[in-house]
Design a protein around this motif. Structure first.
Motif, PDB file in Angstrom:
ATOM      1  N   SER A  70       3.122   8.115  11.641  1.00 21.93           N
ATOM      2  CA  SER A  70       3.091   7.357  12.891  1.00 21.93           C
ATOM      3  C   SER A  70       2.237   6.105  12.798  1.00 21.93           C
ATOM      4  CB  SER A  70       2.560   8.246  14.027  1.00 21.93           C
ATOM      5  OG  SER A  70       3.357   9.391  14.195  1.00 21.93           O
ATOM      6  N   LEU A  71       1.280   6.087  11.898  1.00 19.68           N
ATOM      7  CA  LEU A  71       0.297   5.005  11.881  1.00 19.68           C
ATOM      8  C   LEU A  71       0.405   4.059  10.690  1.00 19.68           C
ATOM      9  CD1 LEU A  71      -2.808   7.021  13.082  1.00 19.68           C
ATOM     10  CD2 LEU A  71      -1.720   5.144  14.296  1.00 19.68           C
ATOM     11  N   MET A  72       1.199   4.415   9.668  1.00 17.07           N
ATOM     12  CA  MET A  72       1.188   3.588   8.459  1.00 17.07           C
ATOM     13  C   MET A  72       1.722   2.181   8.690  1.00 17.07           C
ATOM     14  SD  MET A  72       1.763   5.850   5.023  1.00 17.07           S
ATOM     15  CE  MET A  72       2.724   7.191   5.647  1.00 17.07           C
ATOM     16  N   LEU A  73       2.778   2.046   9.464  1.00 19.17           N
ATOM     17  CA  LEU A  73       3.316   0.708   9.728  1.00 19.17           C
ATOM     18  C   LEU A  73       2.281  -0.146  10.446  1.00 19.17           C
ATOM     19  CD1 LEU A  73       5.605  -1.356   9.738  1.00 19.17           C
ATOM     20  CD2 LEU A  73       6.440  -0.297  11.849  1.00 19.17           C
ATOM     21  N   VAL A  74       1.634   0.418  11.449  1.00 20.22           N
ATOM     22  CA  VAL A  74       0.615  -0.319  12.191  1.00 20.22           C
ATOM     23  C   VAL A  74      -0.575  -0.629  11.287  1.00 20.22           C
ATOM     24  CG1 VAL A  74      -0.980  -0.207  14.137  1.00 20.22           C
ATOM     25  CG2 VAL A  74       1.351   0.674  14.383  1.00 20.22           C
ATOM     26  N   ALA A  75      -0.983   0.337  10.466  1.00 18.60           N
ATOM     27  CA  ALA A  75      -2.108   0.110   9.551  1.00 18.60           C
ATOM     28  C   ALA A  75      -1.807  -1.018   8.578  1.00 18.60           C
ATOM     29  CB  ALA A  75      -2.427   1.401   8.796  1.00 18.60           C
ATOM     30  N   GLY A  76      -0.583  -1.071   8.058  1.00 17.12           N
ATOM     31  CA  GLY A  76      -0.220  -2.138   7.138  1.00 17.12           C
ATOM     32  C   GLY A  76      -0.267  -3.506   7.793  1.00 17.12           C
ATOM     33  N   SER A  77       0.281  -3.614   8.994  1.00 16.42           N
ATOM     34  CA  SER A  77       0.277  -4.902   9.686  1.00 16.42           C
ATOM     35  C   SER A  77      -1.128  -5.328  10.080  1.00 16.42           C
ATOM     36  CB  SER A  77       1.169  -4.810  10.939  1.00 16.42           C
ATOM     37  OG  SER A  77       2.528  -4.710  10.576  1.00 16.42           O
ATOM     38  N   GLY A 121      -6.411   8.906   8.602  1.00  9.90           N
ATOM     39  CA  GLY A 121      -7.090   8.183   7.536  1.00  9.90           C
ATOM     40  C   GLY A 121      -6.180   7.877   6.365  1.00  9.90           C
ATOM     41  N   ALA A 122      -5.311   8.831   6.026  1.00 11.06           N
ATOM     42  CA  ALA A 122      -4.388   8.616   4.911  1.00 11.06           C
ATOM     43  C   ALA A 122      -3.477   7.427   5.168  1.00 11.06           C
ATOM     44  CB  ALA A 122      -3.552   9.875   4.679  1.00 11.06           C
ATOM     45  N   ALA A 123      -3.104   7.201   6.427  1.00 14.57           N
ATOM     46  CA  ALA A 123      -2.267   6.050   6.762  1.00 14.57           C
ATOM     47  C   ALA A 123      -2.934   4.753   6.333  1.00 14.57           C
ATOM     48  CB  ALA A 123      -1.984   6.030   8.268  1.00 14.57           C
ATOM     49  N   GLY A 124      -4.228   4.616   6.609  1.00 15.43           N
ATOM     50  CA  GLY A 124      -4.940   3.412   6.216  1.00 15.43           C
ATOM     51  C   GLY A 124      -5.062   3.268   4.713  1.00 15.43           C
ATOM     52  N   VAL A 125      -5.311   4.374   4.022  1.00 10.53           N
ATOM     53  CA  VAL A 125      -5.463   4.325   2.567  1.00 10.53           C
ATOM     54  C   VAL A 125      -4.152   3.941   1.893  1.00 10.53           C
ATOM     55  CG1 VAL A 125      -5.981   5.687   0.512  1.00 10.53           C
ATOM     56  CG2 VAL A 125      -7.361   5.980   2.578  1.00 10.53           C
ATOM     57  N   MET A 126      -3.050   4.591   2.291  1.00 14.96           N
ATOM     58  CA  MET A 126      -1.779   4.366   1.599  1.00 14.96           C
ATOM     59  C   MET A 126      -1.195   2.996   1.913  1.00 14.96           C
ATOM     60  SD  MET A 126       0.076   8.103   1.530  1.00 14.96           S
ATOM     61  CE  MET A 126      -0.111   8.490   3.267  1.00 14.96           C
ATOM     62  N   ALA A 127      -1.196   2.598   3.185  1.00 11.98           N
ATOM     63  CA  ALA A 127      -0.612   1.302   3.536  1.00 11.98           C
ATOM     64  C   ALA A 127      -1.411   0.151   2.950  1.00 11.98           C
ATOM     65  CB  ALA A 127      -0.514   1.174   5.056  1.00 11.98           C
ATOM     66  N   SER A 128      -2.743   0.236   3.033  1.00 16.06           N
ATOM     67  CA  SER A 128      -3.576  -0.848   2.522  1.00 16.06           C
ATOM     68  C   SER A 128      -3.609  -0.874   1.003  1.00 16.06           C
ATOM     69  CB  SER A 128      -5.003  -0.714   3.063  1.00 16.06           C
ATOM     70  OG  SER A 128      -5.013  -0.801   4.469  1.00 16.06           O
ATOM     71  N   GLY A 129      -3.546   0.305   0.379  1.00  9.71           N
ATOM     72  CA  GLY A 129      -3.575   0.336  -1.074  1.00  9.71           C
ATOM     73  C   GLY A 129      -2.395  -0.388  -1.686  1.00  9.71           C
ATOM     74  N   GLY A 130      -1.184  -0.087  -1.207  1.00 10.38           N
ATOM     75  CA  GLY A 130      -0.004  -0.758  -1.740  1.00 10.38           C
ATOM     76  C   GLY A 130      -0.009  -2.252  -1.473  1.00 10.38           C
ATOM     77  N   SER A 131      -0.435  -2.657  -0.286  1.00  6.40           N
ATOM     78  CA  SER A 131      -0.433  -4.082   0.043  1.00  6.40           C
ATOM     79  C   SER A 131      -1.503  -4.837  -0.745  1.00  6.40           C
ATOM     80  CB  SER A 131      -0.647  -4.282   1.554  1.00  6.40           C
ATOM     81  OG  SER A 131      -1.898  -3.758   1.976  1.00  6.40           O
ATOM     82  N   LEU A 132      -2.647  -4.199  -1.036  1.00  2.82           N
ATOM     83  CA  LEU A 132      -3.658  -4.846  -1.865  1.00  2.82           C
ATOM     84  C   LEU A 132      -3.123  -5.119  -3.270  1.00  2.82           C
ATOM     85  CD1 LEU A 132      -6.901  -2.934  -0.815  1.00  2.82           C
ATOM     86  CD2 LEU A 132      -6.609  -5.415  -0.769  1.00  2.82           C
ATOM     87  N   LEU A 410       7.403   0.960   4.196  1.00  2.90           N
ATOM     88  CA  LEU A 410       7.819   1.870   3.129  1.00  2.90           C
ATOM     89  C   LEU A 410       7.042   3.179   3.186  1.00  2.90           C
ATOM     90  CD1 LEU A 410       8.169  -0.614   0.136  1.00  2.90           C
ATOM     91  CD2 LEU A 410      10.022   0.562   1.325  1.00  2.90           C
ATOM     92  N   ASN A 411       5.747   3.097   3.457  1.00  2.00           N
ATOM     93  CA  ASN A 411       4.951   4.318   3.544  1.00  2.00           C
ATOM     94  C   ASN A 411       5.259   5.110   4.801  1.00  2.00           C
ATOM     95  OD1 ASN A 411       2.974   4.649   1.221  1.00  2.00           O
ATOM     96  ND2 ASN A 411       2.662   2.493   1.737  1.00  2.00           N
ATOM     97  N   THR A 412       5.687   4.406   5.873  1.00  2.00           N
ATOM     98  CA  THR A 412       6.151   5.124   7.054  1.00  2.00           C
ATOM     99  C   THR A 412       7.400   5.924   6.728  1.00  2.00           C
ATOM    100  OG1 THR A 412       5.224   3.487   8.578  1.00  2.00           O
ATOM    101  CG2 THR A 412       7.011   4.853   9.416  1.00  2.00           C
ATOM    102  N   VAL A 413       8.296   5.307   5.963  1.00  2.00           N
ATOM    103  CA  VAL A 413       9.499   6.027   5.537  1.00  2.00           C
ATOM    104  C   VAL A 413       9.116   7.254   4.714  1.00  2.00           C
ATOM    105  CG1 VAL A 413      11.563   5.884   4.086  1.00  2.00           C
ATOM    106  CG2 VAL A 413      10.987   3.996   5.626  1.00  2.00           C
ATOM    107  N   ARG A 414       8.178   7.080   3.763  1.00  2.00           N
ATOM    108  CA  ARG A 414       7.770   8.208   2.929  1.00  2.00           C
ATOM    109  C   ARG A 414       7.115   9.310   3.760  1.00  2.00           C
ATOM    110  NH1 ARG A 414       5.761   4.064  -0.524  1.00  2.00           N
ATOM    111  NH2 ARG A 414       7.149   3.739  -2.287  1.00  2.00           N
ATOM    112  N   GLY A 415       6.148   8.914   4.580  1.00  2.00           N
ATOM    113  CA  GLY A 415       5.458   9.912   5.375  1.00  2.00           C
ATOM    114  C   GLY A 415       6.371  10.584   6.378  1.00  2.00           C
ATOM    115  N   GLY A 416       7.239   9.783   7.006  1.00  2.00           N
ATOM    116  CA  GLY A 416       8.199  10.369   7.936  1.00  2.00           C
ATOM    117  C   GLY A 416       9.140  11.325   7.240  1.00  2.00           C
ATOM    118  N   THR A 417       9.538  10.973   6.030  1.00  3.00           N
ATOM    119  CA  THR A 417      10.392  11.860   5.253  1.00  3.00           C
ATOM    120  C   THR A 417       9.697  13.189   5.017  1.00  3.00           C
ATOM    121  OG1 THR A 417      11.412   9.986   4.120  1.00  3.00           O
ATOM    122  CG2 THR A 417      11.659  12.146   3.092  1.00  3.00           C
ATOM    123  N   GLY A 418       8.414  13.120   4.633  1.00  2.00           N
ATOM    124  CA  GLY A 418       7.674  14.354   4.401  1.00  2.00           C
ATOM    125  C   GLY A 418       7.603  15.221   5.639  1.00  2.00           C
ATOM    126  N   ALA A 419       7.247  14.611   6.783  1.00  2.00           N
ATOM    127  CA  ALA A 419       7.131  15.382   8.020  1.00  2.00           C
ATOM    128  C   ALA A 419       8.470  15.958   8.451  1.00  2.00           C
ATOM    129  CB  ALA A 419       6.551  14.487   9.119  1.00  2.00           C
TER     130      ALA A 419
END
Length: 511
Positions: A70-77, A121-132, A410-419
């Motif tokens: 739910s939060l990865m897209l927002v965290a990335g932006s 917290g994982a949303a912030g780590v995964m979205a920011s890690g890939g974008s960095l 992309l991470n929202t897609v992955r995380g949503g897929t998992g859930a």
């Protein structure tokens, strides 16, 4: 999407520090998959210790994915706007706090809540890690870096069940969470070694869009999980589902208005998902997760419940599936850099995953690791071949100032897929087993690893595995169409009348 002038505005503040950035991001991508795959091995022991079963127990894993998705897209932006390192730091702090609370949880409800905080917290780590990484590396170096990212994630998946299984058998499930909390502290300290990176232009934050998206996606995933628990026609499924649909439609309207008026930066520029090649990679990412999540999550429980396998032995068995995820990403990247069309590798991966799921229908009580080797290695090979190339290919189509948005999507897609797949696969198992046993409570206990009714449990597994096989065939076909040159041209022609500004989208470069 960004214009050319905005593209050139993306910058690294104070230097890129590529080595430090890579090491810290890789540590995060090692720890998070370990925490996911390792937790699945511990579920039977957690259920026994806390008196939990069924959906309440599965929320130890599902809640994590729901919050993260739910939060990865927002965290990335937000990382694009306020600093990707800043969001990574905040995410690491929340992940560590939630994981520590998980280790100390006195009840299943507290544990579920703590896991949700970890997912935030994982949303912030995964979205920011890939974008960095996308902001720091370009060209063939970016392909190699994302391949190493896939390798590291594969390492986490490979050794998460083994490491956690060993700890669960030797010390219990609480030390497992403590070890992941300690890794979170290291990540948090490591963020001080990373240079800040953000888009130079900082428009007004899309608060309304962010709120609508977070609430809408969270309610949608909640409705899916409730459907497996209370029934798809229950009020607790239909009401949140209807509210989710309304909120997500509102989100689309908000984003369209921001693009049309230019009054702010959208959380998700919808022209991005109308790019057929980018969408093709997103579909492929969904496929890699959809074809592996059910087996990775539920197979240890099956082995422990039907064959008396220990948690450690179940984790070792999963190495057959996860070791290829560790070894093959560099091969996929090397093939792409040498001219093999990346889209061909993706389609092959989806077909391999489907074949492995079909092969796994030979599952039976007391099955040996040797008999499991073929199907699990095939599934792992399918995921490992493409897991390291999807992000690099998709990011090559996005402006530098918007890599956080793309990474978050992309991470929202992955995380949503998992859930979603955790819920859907579990719901298929539960529904099929309930029809065979005539008792929902008994079916819930069996699927949680309580033992007994091994033949019926096996039949339910076969139903779920054939369903995943069919899904993989469909997704392989869709990806092939979207990523083909003819498919991209047709999609652009259909989109042009409704969206004349799509010419600002960087032209797809995926082969």
């Amino acid at each position: 999407m960004a214009t050319a002038s905005q593209d050139s505005a993306a910058r690294a503040v104070g230097g890129s520090r590529p080595t430090s950035t890579l090491l810290v991001v890789l540590l995060g991508m090692l720890t998070l998959p370990m925490a996911m795959s390792g937790t699945t091995v511990a579920l039977p022991r957690i259920g026994a210790d806390l008196g939990a079963a069924g959906a309440t127990l599965q929320w130890v894993v599902v809640g994590y994915f729901l919050a993260a998705s739910s939060l990865m897209l927002v965290a990335g932006s937000l990382g694009d706007l306020y600093g990707r390192r800043r969001i990574l730091t905040l995410g690491a702090a929340l992940y560590t706090a939630g994981t520590l609370a998980s280790a100390l949880a006195p009840s299943i409800l507290v544990l579920d809540a703590a896991r949700i905080l970890s997912g935030v917290g994982a949303a912030g780590v995964m979205a920011s890690g890939g974008s960095l990484l996308a902001a720091t590396f370009t060209g063939p170096a970016r392909t190699r870096v994302f391949a190493s990212l896939g390798t590291t994630a594969g390492l986490g998946l490979a050794f998460g069940p083994t490491f956690s299984g060993w700890l669960v058998d030797a010390l219990g499930w609480r030390p497992t969470f403590l070890s992941y909390a300690a890794a979170g502290v290291v990540i948090l300290l490591g963020t001080r070694l990373i240079s800040e990176s953000r888009a130079d232009v900082r428009p007004r934050v899309d608060k309304a869009g962010a709120a609508a998206f977070i609430a809408g996606l969270a309610l949608a995933l909640f409705a899916i999980t409730q459907g497996s628990k209370s029934g798809w026609g229950s009020v607790w499924t239909l009401l949140p589902g209807a509210a989710a649909l309304a909120l997500l439609c509102t989100f689309v309207r908000i984003e369209q208005r921001l693009v049309r008026t230019g009054t702010g930066r959208p959380i998700l520029d919808l022209r991005l998902v109308r790019n057929p090649a980018f969408l093709g990679w997103a579909v492929g990412s969904f496929g890699l997760g959809a074809g592996t999540t059910g087996v990775l999550t539920f197979l240890p429980t099956y082995l422990q419940g039907t064959s008396g396998t220990t948690a450690r032995a179940a984790g070792l068995t999963l190495l057959l599936m996860t070791v290829p995820i560790l070894l093959l990403p560099p091969l996929g990247a090397r093939l792409v850099n040498r001219g093999v069309p990346a889209r061909h590798l993706l389609v092959l991966s989806l077909l391999l995953i489907g074949t492995g799921n079909a092969w796994l229908t030979t599952l039976h009580p007391g099955i040996s690791a040797t008999a499991l080797a073929g199907p699990l290695l095939t599934i792992g090979a399918g995921q490992g071949l493409s897991i390291g190339i999807i992000d690099a290919q998709a990011m090559s189509m996005v402006a530098p100032s918007e890599v956080g948005m793309a990474s978050g999507f992309l991470n929202t897609v992955r995380g949503g897929t998992g859930a979603v797949m955790l819920t859907v696969f579990g719901a298929l198992l539960l529904a099929s087993l309930e029809s065979r046993l005539g008792s929902r409570d008994l079916a819930a206990r069996v699927t949680a690893g309580a033992g007994g009714h091994a033949q019926e449990f096996t039949g339910s597994w076969q139903v779920a595995l054939w369903s995943v096989t069919g899904l993989m065939a469909v997704l392989a076909a869709v990806s092939a169409v979207l990523l083909s040159p003819a498919g991209r041209r047709a999609a652009r022609q259909r989109a042009r009348p409704a969206s004349p500004s799509t010419e600002n989208i960087p032209s797809p470069t995926a082969r």
